[in-house]
Design a protein around this motif. Structure first.
Motif, PDB file in Angstrom:
ATOM      1  N   UNK A   1     -17.162  19.035  -8.399  1.00  0.00           N
ATOM      2  CA  UNK A   1     -17.896  18.687  -9.622  1.00  0.00           C
ATOM      3  C   UNK A   1     -17.341  19.416 -10.848  1.00  0.00           C
ATOM      4  N   UNK A   2     -16.726  20.557 -10.621  1.00  0.00           N
ATOM      5  CA  UNK A   2     -16.224  21.366 -11.737  1.00  0.00           C
ATOM      6  C   UNK A   2     -14.742  21.136 -12.017  1.00  0.00           C
ATOM      7  N   UNK A   3     -13.942  21.094 -10.950  1.00  0.00           N
ATOM      8  CA  UNK A   3     -12.485  21.179 -11.131  1.00  0.00           C
ATOM      9  C   UNK A   3     -11.696  19.933 -10.762  1.00  0.00           C
ATOM     10  N   UNK A   4     -12.320  18.961 -10.094  1.00  0.00           N
ATOM     11  CA  UNK A   4     -11.522  17.839  -9.585  1.00  0.00           C
ATOM     12  C   UNK A   4     -10.938  17.020 -10.739  1.00  0.00           C
ATOM     13  N   UNK A   5      -9.676  16.632 -10.647  1.00  0.00           N
ATOM     14  CA  UNK A   5      -9.042  15.869 -11.736  1.00  0.00           C
ATOM     15  C   UNK A   5      -9.583  14.441 -11.880  1.00  0.00           C
ATOM     16  N   UNK A   6     -10.197  13.910 -10.815  1.00  0.00           N
ATOM     17  CA  UNK A   6     -10.699  12.536 -10.855  1.00  0.00           C
ATOM     18  C   UNK A   6     -12.145  12.514 -11.379  1.00  0.00           C
ATOM     19  N   UNK A   7     -12.365  11.771 -12.460  1.00  0.00           N
ATOM     20  CA  UNK A   7     -13.697  11.725 -13.074  1.00  0.00           C
ATOM     21  C   UNK A   7     -14.745  11.175 -12.117  1.00  0.00           C
ATOM     22  N   UNK A   8     -14.393  10.134 -11.348  1.00  0.00           N
ATOM     23  CA  UNK A   8     -15.349   9.528 -10.423  1.00  0.00           C
ATOM     24  C   UNK A   8     -15.742  10.501  -9.309  1.00  0.00           C
ATOM     25  N   UNK A   9     -14.786  11.306  -8.862  1.00  0.00           N
ATOM     26  CA  UNK A   9     -15.095  12.307  -7.833  1.00  0.00           C
ATOM     27  C   UNK A   9     -16.055  13.353  -8.394  1.00  0.00           C
ATOM     28  N   UNK A  10     -15.796  13.818  -9.642  1.00  0.00           N
ATOM     29  CA  UNK A  10     -16.683  14.805 -10.263  1.00  0.00           C
ATOM     30  C   UNK A  10     -18.097  14.261 -10.407  1.00  0.00           C
ATOM     31  N   UNK A  11     -18.198  13.006 -10.874  1.00  0.00           N
ATOM     32  CA  UNK A  11     -19.521  12.401 -11.068  1.00  0.00           C
ATOM     33  C   UNK A  11     -20.260  12.226  -9.744  1.00  0.00           C
ATOM     34  N   UNK A  12     -19.525  11.850  -8.704  1.00  0.00           N
ATOM     35  CA  UNK A  12     -20.175  11.658  -7.403  1.00  0.00           C
ATOM     36  C   UNK A  12     -20.678  12.992  -6.857  1.00  0.00           C
ATOM     37  N   UNK A  13     -19.846  14.037  -6.966  1.00  0.00           N
ATOM     38  CA  UNK A  13     -20.271  15.355  -6.482  1.00  0.00           C
ATOM     39  C   UNK A  13     -21.500  15.836  -7.248  1.00  0.00           C
ATOM     40  N   UNK A  14     -21.511  15.644  -8.570  1.00  0.00           N
ATOM     41  CA  UNK A  14     -22.664  16.049  -9.384  1.00  0.00           C
ATOM     42  C   UNK A  14     -23.916  15.273  -8.973  1.00  0.00           C
ATOM     43  N   UNK A  15     -23.754  13.970  -8.744  1.00  0.00           N
ATOM     44  CA  UNK A  15     -24.900  13.124  -8.364  1.00  0.00           C
ATOM     45  C   UNK A  15     -25.516  13.594  -7.042  1.00  0.00           C
ATOM     46  N   UNK A  16     -24.688  13.888  -6.048  1.00  0.00           N
ATOM     47  CA  UNK A  16     -25.193  14.313  -4.736  1.00  0.00           C
ATOM     48  C   UNK A  16     -25.863  15.684  -4.827  1.00  0.00           C
ATOM     49  N   UNK A  17     -25.269  16.599  -5.603  1.00  0.00           N
ATOM     50  CA  UNK A  17     -25.858  17.933  -5.753  1.00  0.00           C
ATOM     51  C   UNK A  17     -27.202  17.866  -6.491  1.00  0.00           C
ATOM     52  N   UNK A  18     -27.264  17.037  -7.530  1.00  0.00           N
ATOM     53  CA  UNK A  18     -28.520  16.881  -8.278  1.00  0.00           C
ATOM     54  C   UNK A  18     -29.594  16.255  -7.403  1.00  0.00           C
ATOM     55  N   UNK A  19     -29.181  15.288  -6.603  1.00  0.00           N
ATOM     56  CA  UNK A  19     -30.139  14.632  -5.698  1.00  0.00           C
ATOM     57  C   UNK A  19     -30.677  15.642  -4.677  1.00  0.00           C
ATOM     58  N   UNK A  20     -29.777  16.484  -4.147  1.00  0.00           N
ATOM     59  CA  UNK A  20     -30.214  17.501  -3.178  1.00  0.00           C
ATOM     60  C   UNK A  20     -31.203  18.481  -3.817  1.00  0.00           C
ATOM     61  N   UNK A  21     -30.901  18.936  -5.047  1.00  0.00           N
ATOM     62  CA  UNK A  21     -31.791  19.881  -5.732  1.00  0.00           C
ATOM     63  C   UNK A  21     -33.148  19.256  -6.035  1.00  0.00           C
ATOM     64  N   UNK A  22     -33.131  17.974  -6.428  1.00  0.00           N
ATOM     65  CA  UNK A  22     -34.392  17.265  -6.713  1.00  0.00           C
ATOM     66  C   UNK A  22     -35.244  17.161  -5.451  1.00  0.00           C
ATOM     67  N   UNK A  23     -34.612  16.791  -4.353  1.00  0.00           N
ATOM     68  CA  UNK A  23     -35.362  16.645  -3.082  1.00  0.00           C
ATOM     69  C   UNK A  23     -35.932  17.988  -2.630  1.00  0.00           C
ATOM     70  N   UNK A  24     -35.184  19.070  -2.874  1.00  0.00           N
ATOM     71  CA  UNK A  24     -35.692  20.396  -2.509  1.00  0.00           C
ATOM     72  C   UNK A  24     -36.912  20.758  -3.346  1.00  0.00           C
ATOM     73  N   UNK A  25     -36.836  20.482  -4.660  1.00  0.00           N
ATOM     74  CA  UNK A  25     -37.953  20.818  -5.546  1.00  0.00           C
ATOM     75  C   UNK A  25     -39.189  19.997  -5.249  1.00  0.00           C
ATOM     76  N   UNK A  26     -38.983  18.702  -4.963  1.00  0.00           N
ATOM     77  CA  UNK A  26     -40.108  17.822  -4.641  1.00  0.00           C
ATOM     78  C   UNK A  26     -40.733  18.237  -3.318  1.00  0.00           C
ATOM     79  N   UNK A  27     -39.855  18.568  -2.339  1.00  0.00           N
ATOM     80  CA  UNK A  27     -40.339  18.966  -1.021  1.00  0.00           C
ATOM     81  C   UNK A  27     -41.093  20.274  -1.057  1.00  0.00           C
TER      82      UNK A  27
END
Length: 362
Positions: A336-362
């Protein structure tokens, strides 16, 4: 012909049509009245049979027979039939189910056998549906005869094959290839899903002799039925490298469901991934699912690599698979921080945000 004569003809024709309509309506009303009376009579008898202390319920619950159980009329016979179907749908005890089937065979087997020979399609179809629900194995020979009759329609044939598969009748094996030609893949799957035990062993033993459509269906049935034997594992591991692309995809899907690969198969998949051979996005997706199910750490570099895949689904599955590993979250943060591919960065950010949201909701 004069106008008056033409008008008289028209008048009589109109009277005739109206009379015919009135007679037809009266006939239909009479038939409806008869049907309603019959249904009311059946409902009345069914209500008596449904009582806890009725001879029928006593037999189903305890196995104690009574002469009062005998059907004295077609109304009583129909009521018993409906009652047994109802009880069969509710019963969870094997002993009760066996008594219901035994009783249904005693009351209705001869009647259903006769209806299978009826010239009326509706009679034959209804008989087949009841034979299937009551699992009347005694009528297997009658079903085989019905299957060969000239008036046996496609719907009847399919029902007969489904019943034979339920009975684990060996005759079903010779009917699968013709069924693969006549019926859709979904219908064929309904048949193959019912095959178990020795017949399933035969199916796997003869696997290479079958048409592609039937082989696809067999693979899907192994996955859906969650069959996890050494023979099935060996077959799936062989099939993920055949020339047939559709077969490879289905085999990998089933292997992912299996949740395990032999060390030899894992070595070969690692080699295939290292060689970076060009395959379709569907196959890349299935590879990720297989890797995800095994959680072998040797595949971590390839999951990281596939987070930047061209196909969104492959990127998504790869990122989700990484989270199942101990160091997966850290890898995603780095992507999410260093990958040269924009789509890879966005996907990593999306999965991490989803994990954090599920933890907070849970």
């Amino acid at each position: 012909m004069s106008i008056e004569e033409i008008l008289i003809i028209i008048w009589w024709a109109t009277v005739g049509v109206i009379t015919l309509i009135v007679v037809l309506l009266l006939y239909l009303m009479f038939r409806k009245y008869q049907r309603n009376r019959r249904l009311q009579a059946i409902a009345k008898v069914t209500e008596q049979l449904a009582k806890a202390d009725s001879p029928l319920n006593q037999y189903i619950s305890t196995g104690e027979r009574s002469r009062k159980m005998l059907a004295k009329s077609k109304i009583e016979q129909k009521a018993i039939e409906e009652m047994l179907i109802h009880r069969l749908s509710l019963s969870r005890a094997k002993s009760e189910q066996e008594r219901i089937m035994e009783l249904s065979e005693y009351y209705f087997a001869d009647m259903y056998a006769a209806e299978l020979r009826s010239s009326r399609w509706s009679d034959r179809i209804n008989a087949l549906l009841y034979i299937e629900q009551f699992q009347m194995t005694r009528l297997k020979s009658d079903l085989l005869v019905a299957l060969k009759r000239k008036n046996c329609t496609g719907d009847e044939r399919f029902l007969i094959l489904r019943i034979l598969a339920t009975f684990q009748a060996s005759e079903i094996m010779d009917e699968l290839e013709p069924a693969a030609i006549q019926y859709s893949e979904i219908q064929l799957l309904q048949l193959v899903l019912l095959i178990r035990g020795e017949l399933l062993d035969r199916l796997l033993l003869q696997f290479d002799k079958y048409s592609p459509k039937l082989r696809y269906t067999i693979i899907d049935s192994l996955r859906i039925n969650n069959i996890r034997t050494q023979d099935v594992l060996q077959l799936l591991e062989q099939l993920i490298y055949v020339n047939d692309k559709e077969m490879r995809i289905r085999a990998m899907k089933a292997l992912a469901n299996f949740g395990y690969m032999s060390p030899e198969a894992a070595d070969r998949m690692e080699q295939e991934l290292a060689e970076q051979q060009s395959v379709s996005w569907q196959e890349r997706l299935m590879r990720v699912k297989v890797i995800n199910s095994t959680r072998d750490e040797r595949f971590l570099p390839y999951l990281e690599q596939m987070v930047s895949d061209d196909a969104y689904e492959v990127r998504l599955q790869s990122a989700q698979a990484l989270l199942r590993y101990r160091q997966g979250a850290a890898i995603l943060e780095q992507i999410a921080t260093d990958h040269p591919d924009r789509f890879a960065r966005e996907m990593a950010q999306e999965i991490l945000e989803r994990r954090n949201y599920e933890r907070n909701v849970g």
